[in-house]
Design an enzyme around this catalytic site. Sequence first.
Site, PDB file in Angstrom:
ATOM      1  N   SER A  82      -2.799  22.597  21.642  1.00 11.74           N
ATOM      2  CA  SER A  82      -1.667  21.671  21.701  1.00 11.74           C
ATOM      3  C   SER A  82      -0.697  21.979  22.833  1.00 11.74           C
ATOM      4  CB  SER A  82      -0.912  21.686  20.365  1.00 11.74           C
ATOM      5  OG  SER A  82      -0.363  22.959  20.117  1.00 11.74           O
TER       6      SER A  82
ATOM      7  N   LYS B 205       6.638  20.809  13.996  1.00 17.57           N
ATOM      8  CA  LYS B 205       7.058  21.021  15.380  1.00 17.57           C
ATOM      9  C   LYS B 205       8.343  20.261  15.696  1.00 17.57           C
ATOM     10  CE  LYS B 205       2.329  21.760  17.066  1.00 17.57           C
ATOM     11  NZ  LYS B 205       1.225  21.208  17.877  1.00 17.57           N
TER      12      LYS B 205
END
Length: 813
Positions: free
Chosen positions: A691, A734
Amino acid sequence: MTAPPPVAPEVAVPPRLPVLALAQTVVFPHVVVPVAVATARTVEVIDRIVESHKRLLLGVVKAAQGSDLPPGVFEEATPEVLHETGTLASVVRLLKLGDGTLRMLVQGLERVRLVDVRAGAEGMSAAWEVVPSTVGDALKTEALKRSVTAQMERVIEMTSLSAELQEVLAGITDAGKLADFVAANLDIAVEAKAELLATGEVTARLERLSTLIGQELQVLEVGTQITEKVKSRLDEHQREYVLREQLKAIQEELGEDGPEGETGDLLTKLEDAKPSEEALAAGRREVERLARMSPQSAEYQVSRTYVEVLAGLPWSVLTEDRLDIAHARAVLDRDHFDLERVKDRIIEYLAVRFLNPEAHGSILCFVGPPGTGKTSVGQSIAEALGRRFARMALGGMRDEAEIRGHRRTYVGALPGRIIQLLQRAGSRNPVFMLDEVDKLGADFRGDPTSALLEVLDPAQNHAFVDHYIEVPFSLRDVMFIATANTLATVPAPLIDRMEVLELPGYTPREKLEIARRYLVPRQLKETGLEGRDVAVTAGALQCIIAEYTREAGVRQLEREIQHVLRQIVVDVVGGKAAAARVTTRTVRRRLGPPKVLPEVAGRVPEVGVMTGLAWTPVGGDILFIEALKMPGKGAITITGQLGDVMKESAEAAWSLVRSKGPALGVSAAAFQEVDVHLHVPAGAVPKDGPSAGVAIATALASLFSGRAVRPDVAATGELTLRGHVLPVGGVKEKLIAAERAGIRLVLAPARNAADVAEVPEEVRKKVEIRLVDTVDAVFDAALLPAAKPPLQPVARGGRGDRPAPRPAARSAP
């Protein structure tokens, strides 16, 4: 009595300990002895000991008071009936039986003098002093040691003592330990053993022991002669018949039940439990074996315990579910703030049970960072359903027998924890919590995770077979709830059997509500401030959340609240204040300088530094990706303890940025004339995953184009060689971490739109979430326009020439 296992590690032993008075029993140092406890009061004392230091004092009841008592714990003992010398012991093993009693193995550690023995509501307690063990004449001690060893070997040969004792005896070299071991295994009067226990001088102890063994040998020799005469007159069947008739007559005179009465009671208990036909047949077979077995046989207690376990299981006990949706919602809302998905799932379960009472539902698995309330939710579910609650901690478990139990062929065999907890719960349909399922281990003893596959499969657990009971027991009515911090370490077949419900980290607003509703009232009660004029303002809680904690859950928040309240307690007790109002100023004075500052606070646009977003088992986090170039030949170095996947993402980003050189205004030669060092700080922390690809590419693009990166922007997403941004996991966590760190713009993959929709409204109001599908869109949003050449310094008179001040860097809107 057996030889000691390895000595337990040293622990801090309190100067005052509980005392168990033993009748007809003396426990010597370095010797392990079984002890049975019958009363609930003493059972509670043992439970507290096991949960703390596992140490207790064992006293010896004087012969005048204990001659008519059976061997074991004398519950009604008073300080006056105890010998002055006792034993400091450690609880080695504990087994609770179905009738509320327990059996434990205790290991003697030191001979001690009991000081200031007192009797209270919870039994006796005493202070203790170690009786030193001294050695006199070394030659005399060695001679006595050899003599005692030879005498004891002869006793073993003439009695029914285990031949293994002879091997243990030969392996003991210390004279003091030898004396204690022989005294523990020698059949002599309790007063004689108490005398040996009180003798600290080893030489004197061996000398007295030699005399006692000599007397015992004389008795054994006479007994052997009598036995040989009797054997010559009676064959085996006649002897057994006579002994049984004698035993029966003695028991009738004493008013006690014989073995036949015990087996009859066991069979009645087994039938009253209404087990399955297979379990009833197995129990009856074992009861029949008991009826033919001598109570003195080593197998007798093993078989009896097995039948007791079968009879103690809740074969037919079912608690009735409280199918009241309003009540369940009220209980869940009372105990937990937010967690709407979990609450809705429980309401759905109740609604289905209302229409279809035979429905069994699925296995739930709560996944989330520590401190988010996974375990406590299980207790609230049990209360809402009206069921009993059982919890099994799986963290660090490596033995498969903990799940499936031991086979009865092993010494000290026990049922598995599943069966034990069901027996303790007393119901066939409790809420059963499997805590920390992600922390199970596997080694040569087995794989507990694989053993759980049958337990958590509704198609198989209706006939779960524990190795100890060896008959099927249905787990279909049990509501299993597993908890985990991450699914990365849980095998895929086990995940497939569970319905996963994620509990993400809390936002600051949610933490504020949780602190106001639950944490502050609980800590006011625990610190003794409940009912006093003490108030904690919302501003104080917000200050603690923002400046003193950085976590996904609320455990550290509760500790900081407790810290502030403890200092207020000191003021109240010291008479400095009778009331208190905890404000932001109070918090900063009590807790000191802020421990947590926004990660991006005070940062300015920099070239080659990009903020990425990461997911961890304890919630989301941000990470900074730094790129630096230096003269070289086009090589790239990657550091920061990165995993293979993240390194491959960096290499793909490097290739992509080189291919986009013309669009960035960078010539191909510029890439060949320099070496690049890519680093992710916090090098002691392992990092992996795809990611960060987008963030790495942005840092490299900034480095070569000379365009600075906005300090308040962060990006996440997997990058392809074609420049497409692929979806990633943990988006919700996140984004919560980005808001906590002060990020104002997050670039997320367009394919994660569904995940973005689940982000709390509070976070979406503070953070702009821009969905992107190409890396070009990321560059446009994250990179500032190319900087203009700086102005030339202007000379000034006076105290020397100084350059003109540079204008402050501005962030993109």
